[in-house]
Design an enzyme around this catalytic site. Structure first.
Site, short mmCIF file in Angstrom:
data_model
loop_
_atom_site.label_atom_id
_atom_site.label_comp_id
_atom_site.label_asym_id
_atom_site.label_seq_id
_atom_site.Cartn_x
_atom_site.Cartn_y
_atom_site.Cartn_z
CG ASN A 139 -1.73 1.25 1.37
OD1 ASN A 139 -1.81 2.03 0.43
ND2 ASN A 139 -2.34 1.44 2.53
CD1 TRP A 140 3.65 1.25 -2.93
CD2 TRP A 140 3.65 2.58 -4.75
NE1 TRP A 140 4.48 0.68 -3.87
CE2 TRP A 140 4.50 1.48 -5.00
CE3 TRP A 140 3.49 3.53 -5.75
CZ2 TRP A 140 5.19 1.31 -6.19
CZ3 TRP A 140 4.18 3.37 -6.95
CH2 TRP A 140 5.03 2.27 -7.16
CE LYS A 141 -0.17 3.48 4.82
NZ LYS A 141 -0.14 3.65 6.25
N GLY A 162 3.01 -0.88 4.27
CA GLY A 162 3.07 0.53 3.88
C GLY A 162 4.48 0.96 3.57
N GLY A 163 5.15 1.57 4.55
CA GLY A 163 6.47 2.18 4.35
C GLY A 163 7.48 1.28 3.65
N GLY A 187 3.18 2.60 10.94
CA GLY A 187 4.25 3.58 10.80
C GLY A 187 4.98 3.90 12.09
CB SER A 222 5.60 -1.53 12.16
OG SER A 222 5.15 -0.25 12.52
CG HIS A 233 -5.78 2.06 5.26
ND1 HIS A 233 -5.31 3.04 6.12
CD2 HIS A 233 -4.78 1.16 5.13
CE1 HIS A 233 -4.07 2.74 6.48
NE2 HIS A 233 -3.73 1.60 5.89
CD GLU A 240 -3.07 5.79 6.55
OE1 GLU A 240 -3.05 5.78 5.31
OE2 GLU A 240 -2.16 5.27 7.25
CD GLU A 290 -3.12 -1.99 7.69
OE1 GLU A 290 -1.99 -2.17 7.24
OE2 GLU A 290 -3.83 -1.03 7.37
P1 13P Z 1 3.31 0.74 7.64
O1 13P Z 1 3.77 -0.58 7.05
O2 13P Z 1 4.04 1.93 7.10
O3 13P Z 1 3.27 0.68 9.13
O4 13P Z 1 1.79 0.96 7.15
C1 13P Z 1 0.88 -0.05 7.33
C2 13P Z 1 -0.34 0.26 6.56
O5 13P Z 1 -1.11 1.14 6.92
C3 13P Z 1 -0.59 -0.50 5.33
O6 13P Z 1 -1.89 -0.34 4.88
#
Ligand code: 13P
Length: 232
Positions: free
Chosen positions: A7-9, A214-215, A161, A193, A86, A88, A155
């Site tokens: 997930n690149w956001k 994510g990251g 993050g 994470s 998600h 967010e 999650e």
């Molecule tokens: P991180 O891997 O950056 O913690 O993000 C997780 C996430 O929200 C994936 O959807």
């Protein structure tokens, strides 16, 4: 083998996508790999050797919904998966469990696979089973809604993050709880994470079928290492 979702956001640009695609196309993965870039970059993935997904969509097929993305259109341009609800989207864009359930139905109606996100925030860590049950209430009250084998991603909001990860025992307890609610047909992913150092350990946990990253998915070399892991 696992389902590994990037997930690149709201990150990346055309050059970044082109370089990422070149690097990941050279990876040899036995896992199901899905990359969810920002929607304007989806068209760059035409020659991607793995699967592509969207980070969000609307619950209607078309119409006067300025700024929204149609699930049908996402399918037509090659998406196989859509992330839905998600944390967010829930916190920043005020998405409700009701809307998230409708989006899930819309994605399934297009024969794509929804990745429905659930998870508690830091204040509710001790109350997580209630939070998760509430987030899943529409699914649990509509038997059959999960027959088309969707993915659900747990999650914990406090783990996104932050570098914080539930202990292995905690992960097994949470996933046993979710598995018990949703049954054997669905795939359960862990997110929060995840990186190349902890991915294999997390995926080895009972009831964990995949990862939502994510990251670490924004570093092609690290993401390549994760998807090439064979011991899942
Ligand atoms: P991180 O891997 O950056 O913690 O993000 C997780 C996430 O929200 C994936 O959807």
């Amino acid at each position: 083998m696992g389902i590994i979702v990037a997930n690149w956001k709201m990150n990346g640009n055309p050059d970044f996508a082109d370089n990422f695609i070149e690097e990941i196309n050279a990876a040899d993965s036995e896992n199901t790999v899905v990359v969810c870039p920002p929607a304007p970059l989806l068209g760059r993935f035409r020659n991607f050797r793995y699967d592509v997904g969207a980070q969000n969509c609307f619950c209607e097929e078309k119409g006067a919904f300025t700024g929204e993305n149609s699930p049908r259109l996402l399918r037509e341009i090659g998406c196989k998966y859509v992330i839905v609800g998600h944390s967010e989207r829930r916190s920043i864009f005020h998405e409700t469990d009701d809307l998230i359930f409708k989006k899930h139905l819309a994605v399934v109606a297009e024969n794509m696979i929804p990745i429905v996100c659930i998870g508690e925030n830091a204040e509710n860590r001790d109350n997580r089973e209630k939070v998760i049950s509430d987030q899943l209430s529409f699914f649990l009250n509509n038997p059959g809604s999960t027959d088309k084998t969707p993915c659900f991603a747990y999650e914990p909001v406090w783990g996104i993050g932050t570098g914080l990860i539930p202990s292995p025992e905690e992960i097994e307890t949470i996933f046993a709880f979710i598995r018990n609610l949703l049954g054997d047909k669905v795939s359960l992913l862990y997110g929060g994470s995840v990186n190349a150092k902890n991915s294999s350990e997390i995926l080895s946990r009972k009831n964990v079928d995949g990862l939502l990253i994510g990251g670490a998915s924004l570093k092609a070399d690290e993401f390549k290492k994760i998807i090439e892991e064979k011991s899942f």
